[in-house]
Design a protein around this motif. Sequence first.
Motif, PDB file in Angstrom:
ATOM      1  N   ASP A  45       0.664  -1.218   0.000  1.00 42.08           N
ATOM      2  CA  ASP A  45       0.105  -0.064   0.076  1.00 42.08           C
ATOM      3  C   ASP A  45       0.932   1.329   0.215  1.00 42.08           C
ATOM      4  OD1 ASP A  45      -2.371  -1.597  -0.007  1.00 42.08           O
ATOM      5  OD2 ASP A  45      -2.564  -1.577   1.991  1.00 42.08           O
ATOM      6  N   GLY A  46       1.830   1.343  -0.871  1.00 42.85           N
ATOM      7  CA  GLY A  46       2.454   2.646  -1.199  1.00 42.85           C
ATOM      8  C   GLY A  46       1.799   3.308  -2.217  1.00 42.85           C
ATOM      9  N   MET A  47       1.983   4.634  -2.581  1.00 44.68           N
ATOM     10  CA  MET A  47       1.556   5.105  -3.627  1.00 44.68           C
ATOM     11  C   MET A  47       2.810   5.584  -4.751  1.00 44.68           C
ATOM     12  SD  MET A  47      -1.817   5.086  -2.865  1.00 44.68           S
ATOM     13  CE  MET A  47      -2.476   6.324  -4.267  1.00 44.68           C
ATOM     14  N   GLU A  48       2.345   5.304  -5.830  1.00 48.87           N
ATOM     15  CA  GLU A  48       3.315   5.808  -7.021  1.00 48.87           C
ATOM     16  C   GLU A  48       2.576   6.902  -7.738  1.00 48.87           C
ATOM     17  OE1 GLU A  48       3.978   3.408 -10.575  1.00 48.87           O
ATOM     18  OE2 GLU A  48       4.059   1.788  -8.988  1.00 48.87           O
ATOM     19  N   GLN A  49       3.109   7.921  -8.350  1.00 52.72           N
ATOM     20  CA  GLN A  49       2.500   9.047  -9.221  1.00 52.72           C
ATOM     21  C   GLN A  49       3.537   8.992 -10.382  1.00 52.72           C
ATOM     22  OE1 GLN A  49       1.961  12.413  -6.879  1.00 52.72           O
ATOM     23  NE2 GLN A  49       3.837  13.285  -7.713  1.00 52.72           N
ATOM     24  N   PHE A  50       3.000   9.318 -11.638  1.00 47.39           N
ATOM     25  CA  PHE A  50       3.834   9.712 -12.684  1.00 47.39           C
ATOM     26  C   PHE A  50       2.982  10.448 -13.757  1.00 47.39           C
ATOM     27  CE2 PHE A  50       1.886   5.427 -12.875  1.00 47.39           C
ATOM     28  CZ  PHE A  50       1.008   5.425 -14.099  1.00 47.39           C
ATOM     29  N   PHE A  51       3.774  11.198 -14.433  1.00 48.57           N
ATOM     30  CA  PHE A  51       3.111  12.007 -15.393  1.00 48.57           C
ATOM     31  C   PHE A  51       3.721  11.594 -16.834  1.00 48.57           C
ATOM     32  CE2 PHE A  51       0.706  16.115 -15.828  1.00 48.57           C
ATOM     33  CZ  PHE A  51       0.713  16.454 -17.035  1.00 48.57           C
ATOM     34  N   PRO A  52       3.085  10.763 -17.554  1.00 51.01           N
ATOM     35  CA  PRO A  52       3.684  10.102 -18.718  1.00 51.01           C
ATOM     36  C   PRO A  52       3.740  11.600 -19.837  1.00 51.01           C
ATOM     37  CG  PRO A  52       1.643   8.879 -18.357  1.00 51.01           C
ATOM     38  CD  PRO A  52       1.832  10.188 -17.210  1.00 51.01           C
ATOM     39  N   SER A  53       5.115  11.265 -20.562  1.00 54.16           N
ATOM     40  CA  SER A  53       5.049  12.565 -21.719  1.00 54.16           C
ATOM     41  C   SER A  53       4.297  11.942 -22.877  1.00 54.16           C
ATOM     42  CB  SER A  53       6.478  12.771 -21.998  1.00 54.16           C
ATOM     43  OG  SER A  53       6.875  11.359 -22.607  1.00 54.16           O
ATOM     44  N   GLU A  54       4.204  12.798 -23.829  1.00 57.33           N
ATOM     45  CA  GLU A  54       3.319  12.572 -25.083  1.00 57.33           C
ATOM     46  C   GLU A  54       4.071  11.313 -25.894  1.00 57.33           C
ATOM     47  OE1 GLU A  54       0.652  13.979 -25.584  1.00 57.33           O
ATOM     48  OE2 GLU A  54       0.782  15.108 -23.777  1.00 57.33           O
ATOM     49  N   ALA A  56       5.427   8.661 -24.344  1.00 63.88           N
ATOM     50  CA  ALA A  56       5.422   7.647 -23.431  1.00 63.88           C
ATOM     51  C   ALA A  56       3.985   6.461 -23.882  1.00 63.88           C
ATOM     52  CB  ALA A  56       4.996   7.836 -22.015  1.00 63.88           C
ATOM     53  N   VAL A  57       4.017   5.431 -23.551  1.00 67.40           N
ATOM     54  CA  VAL A  57       2.969   4.301 -23.859  1.00 67.40           C
ATOM     55  C   VAL A  57       2.621   3.744 -22.504  1.00 67.40           C
ATOM     56  CG1 VAL A  57       2.477   2.374 -25.168  1.00 67.40           C
ATOM     57  CG2 VAL A  57       4.023   3.957 -25.915  1.00 67.40           C
ATOM     58  N   PRO A  58       1.818   4.462 -21.554  1.00 66.89           N
ATOM     59  CA  PRO A  58       1.531   4.071 -20.304  1.00 66.89           C
ATOM     60  C   PRO A  58       0.589   2.997 -20.356  1.00 66.89           C
ATOM     61  CG  PRO A  58       0.446   6.178 -20.884  1.00 66.89           C
ATOM     62  CD  PRO A  58       1.273   5.714 -21.711  1.00 66.89           C
ATOM     63  N   ALA A  59       0.840   2.157 -19.747  1.00 64.03           N
ATOM     64  CA  ALA A  59      -0.192   0.803 -19.251  1.00 64.03           C
ATOM     65  C   ALA A  59      -1.266   1.313 -18.296  1.00 64.03           C
ATOM     66  CB  ALA A  59       0.469  -0.246 -18.649  1.00 64.03           C
ATOM     67  N   LYS A  60      -1.164   2.275 -17.705  1.00 61.68           N
ATOM     68  CA  LYS A  60      -2.210   2.950 -16.668  1.00 61.68           C
ATOM     69  C   LYS A  60      -2.074   4.276 -16.855  1.00 61.68           C
ATOM     70  CE  LYS A  60      -3.552  -0.764 -14.423  1.00 61.68           C
ATOM     71  NZ  LYS A  60      -5.049  -1.445 -14.160  1.00 61.68           N
ATOM     72  N   GLY A  61      -3.295   4.976 -17.044  1.00 69.32           N
ATOM     73  CA  GLY A  61      -3.151   6.485 -17.037  1.00 69.32           C
ATOM     74  C   GLY A  61      -3.293   6.788 -18.525  1.00 69.32           C
ATOM     75  N   ALA A  62      -3.031   8.043 -18.614  1.00 73.35           N
ATOM     76  CA  ALA A  62      -2.755   8.480 -20.129  1.00 73.35           C
ATOM     77  C   ALA A  62      -1.666   9.580 -20.269  1.00 73.35           C
ATOM     78  CB  ALA A  62      -4.160   9.232 -20.293  1.00 73.35           C
ATOM     79  N   ALA A  63      -1.097   9.641 -21.451  1.00 73.04           N
ATOM     80  CA  ALA A  63      -0.043  10.500 -21.720  1.00 73.04           C
ATOM     81  C   ALA A  63      -0.430  11.939 -21.358  1.00 73.04           C
ATOM     82  CB  ALA A  63       0.497  10.443 -23.267  1.00 73.04           C
ATOM     83  N   GLY A  64       0.345  12.788 -20.944  1.00 70.83           N
ATOM     84  CA  GLY A  64       0.084  14.077 -20.477  1.00 70.83           C
ATOM     85  C   GLY A  64      -1.168  14.395 -19.156  1.00 70.83           C
ATOM     86  N   ALA A  65      -1.214  13.142 -18.577  1.00 70.61           N
ATOM     87  CA  ALA A  65      -2.221  13.492 -17.278  1.00 70.61           C
ATOM     88  C   ALA A  65      -1.312  12.768 -15.977  1.00 70.61           C
ATOM     89  CB  ALA A  65      -3.441  12.719 -17.647  1.00 70.61           C
ATOM     90  N   LYS A  66      -1.560  13.404 -15.005  1.00 69.26           N
ATOM     91  CA  LYS A  66      -0.767  12.666 -13.706  1.00 69.26           C
ATOM     92  C   LYS A  66      -1.690  11.431 -13.315  1.00 69.26           C
ATOM     93  CE  LYS A  66      -0.372  13.487  -8.917  1.00 69.26           C
ATOM     94  NZ  LYS A  66      -0.284  14.714  -8.021  1.00 69.26           N
TER      95      LYS A  66
END
Length: 116
Positions: A45-54, A56-66
């Motif tokens: 139960d840790g939290m990770e955050q990321f903000f994929p660049s345009e 990036a090919v994120p498996a979760k979330g979307a490019a350009g969104a935290k």
Amino acid sequence: MKLVDVYRVKTYVILEHVDRVVEGILSIDELKVGNYRNVMWQSRDGMEQFFPSEEAVPAKGAAGAKTTLTSIRIEFSIPRDEALLRKVIEEGIYPNHPWDEPVVQASEEKEARKHQ
């Protein structure tokens, strides 16, 4: 008691991929400590955050969104052998991790061994 040179390896993964990453690691090394094998720690139960660049090919979330997700820290030790470290990361973690750029940390440490 003996002090041994090890790499301490940590990676962070979302819950639904923990078993796959663990199996990948164990397919490369049995993580033996004394009379035990498959020795590793999971911190929940840790939290990770990321903000994929345009690009990036994120498996979760979307490019350009935290994106903020619950993740697990997997931590283990292996003998201080750089070829083994590379193999654990490149063949055990990377192909089984959902992120295209997973965070994997390795540090050089000494561990005490009571029975080794």
